[in-house]
Design a protein around this motif. Structure first.
Motif, PDB file in Angstrom:
ATOM      1  N   ALA A 102      -4.303 -11.475  10.447  1.00  0.00           N
ATOM      2  CA  ALA A 102      -4.967 -12.451   9.530  1.00  0.00           C
ATOM      3  C   ALA A 102      -5.928 -11.797   8.315  1.00  0.00           C
ATOM      4  O   ALA A 102      -6.858 -12.015   8.127  1.00  0.00           O
ATOM      5  CB  ALA A 102      -6.046 -13.451  10.484  1.00  0.00           C
ATOM      6  N   SER A 103      -5.353 -10.238   8.373  1.00  0.00           N
ATOM      7  CA  SER A 103      -5.827  -9.591   7.446  1.00  0.00           C
ATOM      8  C   SER A 103      -7.540  -9.465   7.436  1.00  0.00           C
ATOM      9  O   SER A 103      -7.751  -8.504   8.535  1.00  0.00           O
ATOM     10  CB  SER A 103      -5.754 -10.037   5.881  1.00  0.00           C
ATOM     11  OG  SER A 103      -6.156  -9.141   5.210  1.00  0.00           O
ATOM     12  N   HIS A 104      -8.373  -9.931   6.641  1.00  0.00           N
ATOM     13  CA  HIS A 104      -9.664  -9.820   6.496  1.00  0.00           C
ATOM     14  C   HIS A 104     -10.508 -10.777   7.366  1.00  0.00           C
ATOM     15  O   HIS A 104     -11.699 -10.702   7.279  1.00  0.00           O
ATOM     16  CB  HIS A 104     -10.431  -9.296   5.230  1.00  0.00           C
ATOM     17  CG  HIS A 104      -9.917 -10.406   4.373  1.00  0.00           C
ATOM     18  ND1 HIS A 104      -8.584 -10.566   3.607  1.00  0.00           N
ATOM     19  CD2 HIS A 104     -10.487 -11.524   3.836  1.00  0.00           C
ATOM     20  CE1 HIS A 104      -8.581 -11.504   3.184  1.00  0.00           C
ATOM     21  NE2 HIS A 104      -9.625 -12.229   3.007  1.00  0.00           N
ATOM     22  N   ASN A 105      -9.793 -11.673   7.710  1.00  0.00           N
ATOM     23  CA  ASN A 105     -10.337 -13.009   8.322  1.00  0.00           C
ATOM     24  C   ASN A 105     -11.155 -12.185   9.717  1.00  0.00           C
ATOM     25  O   ASN A 105     -10.530 -11.350  10.197  1.00  0.00           O
ATOM     26  CB  ASN A 105      -9.297 -13.910   8.630  1.00  0.00           C
ATOM     27  CG  ASN A 105      -8.926 -14.695   7.513  1.00  0.00           C
ATOM     28  OD1 ASN A 105      -8.899 -14.132   6.416  1.00  0.00           O
ATOM     29  ND2 ASN A 105      -8.778 -16.096   7.592  1.00  0.00           N
ATOM     30  N   HIS A 246     -11.491   0.219   6.331  1.00  0.00           N
ATOM     31  CA  HIS A 246     -10.217  -0.810   6.088  1.00  0.00           C
ATOM     32  C   HIS A 246     -10.545  -2.041   6.410  1.00  0.00           C
ATOM     33  O   HIS A 246     -11.619  -2.286   7.208  1.00  0.00           O
ATOM     34  CB  HIS A 246      -8.870  -0.199   6.817  1.00  0.00           C
ATOM     35  CG  HIS A 246      -8.307   0.968   6.520  1.00  0.00           C
ATOM     36  ND1 HIS A 246      -7.678   1.123   5.005  1.00  0.00           N
ATOM     37  CD2 HIS A 246      -7.869   1.985   6.885  1.00  0.00           C
ATOM     38  CE1 HIS A 246      -7.206   2.291   4.768  1.00  0.00           C
ATOM     39  NE2 HIS A 246      -7.216   2.873   6.076  1.00  0.00           N
ATOM     40  N   ASP A 247      -9.982  -3.072   5.854  1.00  0.00           N
ATOM     41  CA  ASP A 247      -9.825  -4.526   6.514  1.00  0.00           C
ATOM     42  C   ASP A 247      -8.781  -4.407   7.884  1.00  0.00           C
ATOM     43  O   ASP A 247      -8.398  -3.272   8.005  1.00  0.00           O
ATOM     44  CB  ASP A 247      -9.468  -5.731   5.527  1.00  0.00           C
ATOM     45  CG  ASP A 247      -8.072  -5.491   5.167  1.00  0.00           C
ATOM     46  OD1 ASP A 247      -7.316  -4.422   5.266  1.00  0.00           O
ATOM     47  OD2 ASP A 247      -7.419  -6.600   4.572  1.00  0.00           O
ATOM     48  N   GLY A 248      -8.571  -5.502   8.318  1.00  0.00           N
ATOM     49  CA  GLY A 248      -8.040  -5.666   9.631  1.00  0.00           C
ATOM     50  C   GLY A 248      -6.382  -4.960   9.636  1.00  0.00           C
ATOM     51  O   GLY A 248      -6.223  -4.573  10.813  1.00  0.00           O
ATOM     52  N   ASP A 249      -5.599  -5.163   8.377  1.00  0.00           N
ATOM     53  CA  ASP A 249      -4.528  -4.839   8.427  1.00  0.00           C
ATOM     54  C   ASP A 249      -4.237  -3.771   7.502  1.00  0.00           C
ATOM     55  O   ASP A 249      -3.116  -3.341   7.076  1.00  0.00           O
ATOM     56  CB  ASP A 249      -3.539  -6.100   8.162  1.00  0.00           C
ATOM     57  CG  ASP A 249      -3.919  -6.567   6.928  1.00  0.00           C
ATOM     58  OD1 ASP A 249      -4.879  -6.402   6.230  1.00  0.00           O
ATOM     59  OD2 ASP A 249      -2.804  -7.094   5.993  1.00  0.00           O
ATOM     60  N   ALA A 250      -5.401  -3.051   6.914  1.00  0.00           N
ATOM     61  CA  ALA A 250      -5.442  -1.693   6.099  1.00  0.00           C
ATOM     62  C   ALA A 250      -4.610  -2.049   4.926  1.00  0.00           C
ATOM     63  O   ALA A 250      -4.172  -1.034   4.316  1.00  0.00           O
ATOM     64  CB  ALA A 250      -4.784  -0.625   6.965  1.00  0.00           C
ATOM     65  N   ASP A 251      -4.359  -2.938   4.216  1.00  0.00           N
ATOM     66  CA  ASP A 251      -4.081  -3.001   2.909  1.00  0.00           C
ATOM     67  C   ASP A 251      -5.146  -2.777   1.994  1.00  0.00           C
ATOM     68  O   ASP A 251      -4.883  -2.514   0.768  1.00  0.00           O
ATOM     69  CB  ASP A 251      -3.268  -4.361   2.361  1.00  0.00           C
ATOM     70  CG  ASP A 251      -4.017  -5.568   2.469  1.00  0.00           C
ATOM     71  OD1 ASP A 251      -4.898  -5.505   3.361  1.00  0.00           O
ATOM     72  OD2 ASP A 251      -3.733  -6.290   1.677  1.00  0.00           O
ATOM     73  N   ARG A 252      -6.581  -3.001   2.410  1.00  0.00           N
ATOM     74  CA  ARG A 252      -7.593  -2.528   1.526  1.00  0.00           C
ATOM     75  C   ARG A 252      -8.242  -1.663   1.885  1.00  0.00           C
ATOM     76  O   ARG A 252      -8.061  -0.997   3.193  1.00  0.00           O
ATOM     77  CB  ARG A 252      -8.558  -3.823   1.792  1.00  0.00           C
ATOM     78  CG  ARG A 252      -8.062  -5.080   1.255  1.00  0.00           C
ATOM     79  CD  ARG A 252      -9.043  -6.127   1.299  1.00  0.00           C
ATOM     80  NE  ARG A 252      -8.609  -7.565   1.194  1.00  0.00           N
ATOM     81  CZ  ARG A 252      -9.645  -8.523   1.036  1.00  0.00           C
ATOM     82  NH1 ARG A 252     -10.671  -8.357   1.383  1.00  0.00           N
ATOM     83  NH2 ARG A 252      -9.299  -9.733   0.604  1.00  0.00           N
ATOM     84  N   LEU A 253      -9.095  -0.981   1.032  1.00  0.00           N
ATOM     85  CA  LEU A 253      -9.794   0.221   1.338  1.00  0.00           C
ATOM     86  C   LEU A 253     -11.061   0.373   0.364  1.00  0.00           C
ATOM     87  O   LEU A 253     -11.164  -0.231  -0.629  1.00  0.00           O
ATOM     88  CB  LEU A 253      -8.992   1.449   0.813  1.00  0.00           C
ATOM     89  CG  LEU A 253      -9.715   2.902   1.050  1.00  0.00           C
ATOM     90  CD1 LEU A 253      -9.724   3.308   2.454  1.00  0.00           C
ATOM     91  CD2 LEU A 253      -9.103   3.859   0.185  1.00  0.00           C
TER      92      LEU A 253
HETATM   93 MG    MG Z   1      -5.591  -7.243   4.227  1.00  0.00          MG
END
Ligand code: MG
Length: 463
Positions: A102-105, A246-253
């Motif tokens: 859920a990425s950053h949720n 990072h967010d939960g799934d580390a596609d963001r920095l």
């Molecule tokens: Mg994400």
């Protein structure tokens, strides 16, 4: 699922499907989505990975059932960042990939992100088709002799590290000689399994903060500046050169300066673009709500900036159309096309570390000061449902009579020295309000007055 819609309290958007575990997101729905996906790709091999959420094992088993039932061979890469899963899919030329995240949720959410062949994000028509299959229940179930299978693969992280390190803009001799001290805060999310390793390989002295991949998030999964107090304090107490989160799934920095100050997530893309355009000239692509810093970076390098609606899929489509050298979003998600067409927080670490090595002896704050800055304010208004968000947005469009109203994504009001963008989140029941101006006071005032307007419109809806 061409546009964000609610479906029995599940949120279905361009990013996939998300819901709260224990209520909206139940195992039978996950199995049905997986069967719909297996049907969509005709039972081809699928890469499956997940972030660290505690509901991951439940979702994983439910999804495997749906994929095996539709004859897919599953290559299970385990707990990995989303870009790691998608790069594995590209490396193996898989028919599709499915990331349980859920990425950053918030921590009580989970969901699925779908990608088509070789890790390519689903097109609009593929998303529509997936939902048609899901809703009709018309699954291509395999007979007893055509059932799928599961194979474990533990090489995805190595593959991703090797991919990042082989980018021609990474020079390990330089990053090693520079030898920065870095605090990395993965929020106990999926970045924990790769980012500390990458930093050590780049010759950094690494202080790990929240790098236990157990899914118990000690801070919000979305790395907003107010969520990073512990990281900021640690950067100061360790006298580190910078901090990463990072967010939960580390596609963001996102970054924290050597002074322990959290930088706006907008800086990740702006700095990465400045860094890459120093090396190669080419178009860049950003969303409508990404900072004006990107316009300045593009102008400085004499390249064109294209804007798209918010969503990685839109950015990727435009990047491929115009042959962009970099693209991204103001959320801290940056796309490096030579690696893959998805936001990659791991590659962003390498880009920032290399940029700092090349900018030596400048500190992070000094490098940031070299880019013209604007103040950005990001707020959100919680709404009871996505339908309410639609109604409120429509009222907002009718309410504003500006000549320069931009309706590419939500409502964007643009003046010469500032803008405000109001849009429905695709992934949570919230309306996002982003504003940008030359001073923080002006940006905040614009954000707050817009929120006041939205709240009064919402009262009209509920009355
Ligand atoms: Mg994400």
């Amino acid at each position: 699922m061409s546009e964000a819609t609610s479906h029995e309290d599940l949120i279905i958007s361009v990013s996939g499907v998300r819901g709260i575990v224990g209520s909206a997101l139940d195992p039978s729905q996950l199995t049905r989505f997986a069967s719909a996906f297996g049907t969509l790709i005709g039972g081809q091999p699928v890469i499956v990975g997940r972030d660290t959420r505690t509901s991951g094992p439940m979702a994983h088993h439910a999804i495997l059932a749906g994929l095996i039932a539709t004859g897919c061979k599953v290559i299970d890469v385990g707990v990995c960042p989303t870009p790691t899963v998608l790069l594995m899919s590209k490396a193996l030329n898989a028919g599709g990939s499915l990331v349980i995240t859920a990425s950053h949720n918030p921590i009580d959410w989970n969901g699925i992100e779908f990608a088509s062949e070789s890790g390519r994000l689903l097109s609009k028509s593929e998303r529509t088709r997936l939902m048609e299959i899901y809703e009709s229940g018309d699954f291509g179930l395999a007979t007893w002799d055509k059932q799928g299978s599961v194979e474990l693969a533990d090489t995805a992280v190595d593959q991703h590290l090797a991919g990042v390190l082989s980018c021609d803009w990474v020079a390990q001799d330089q990053t090693r000689a520079h030898g920065l001290k870095v605090v990395v805060d993965c929020g106990n999310g999926a970045g924990s399994v790769i980012s500390p390793r990458l930093l050590r390989t780049l010759g950094c002295e690494v202080v790990e903060l929240n790098c236990v991949p157990d899914g118990h998030f000690p801070r919000p999964a979305e790395p907003t500046p107010d969520a990073l107090d512990q990281l900021c304090d640690t950067v100061k107490s360790e006298s580190a050169d910078l901090g990463f989160a990072h967010d939960g799934d580390a596609d963001r920095l996102v970054l924290v300066s050597e002074q322990g100050t959290p930088l706006s997530s907008e800086y990740t893309f702006a700095l990465a673009a400045e860094f890459l355009l120093n090396k190669r000239k080419g178009n860049i692509v950003a969303t409508v709500s990404t900072s004006r810093m990107l316009d300045d970076v593009a102008n400085r390098h004499g390249v064109k900036l294209y804007r798209t609606p918010v969503g990685v899929g839109y950015v990727v489509e435009k990047m491929q159309e115009v042959g962009a050298v970099i693209g991204g979003e103001g959320t801290g998600g940056v796309i490096y096309p030579e690696l893959q067409y998805t936001t990659d927080g791991i590659a962003s670490i390498a880009a920032i570390i290399q940029f700092l090595a090349e900018s030596s002896p400048l500190t992070v704050s000094e490098v940031v000061a070299s880019i013209p800055s604007y103040a950005i304010c990001k707020e959100k208004l919680e709404v009871p449902s996505q339908q309410t968000a639609d109604v409120v947005l429509q009222l907002a469009i009718e309410n504003y009579t500006d000549e320069t109203l931009d309706l590419a994504d939500g409502v964007k009001r643009v003046w010469e020295d500032r803008w405000v963008n109001i849009r429905k989140s695709g992934t949570e029941p919230v309306i996002r309000v982003f504003s940008e101006a030359q001073t923080l006071e002006d940006a905040q005032e614009l954000c707050n007055s817009t929120l006041d307007t939205l709240k009064s419109l919402m009262r009209r809806v509920s009355n």
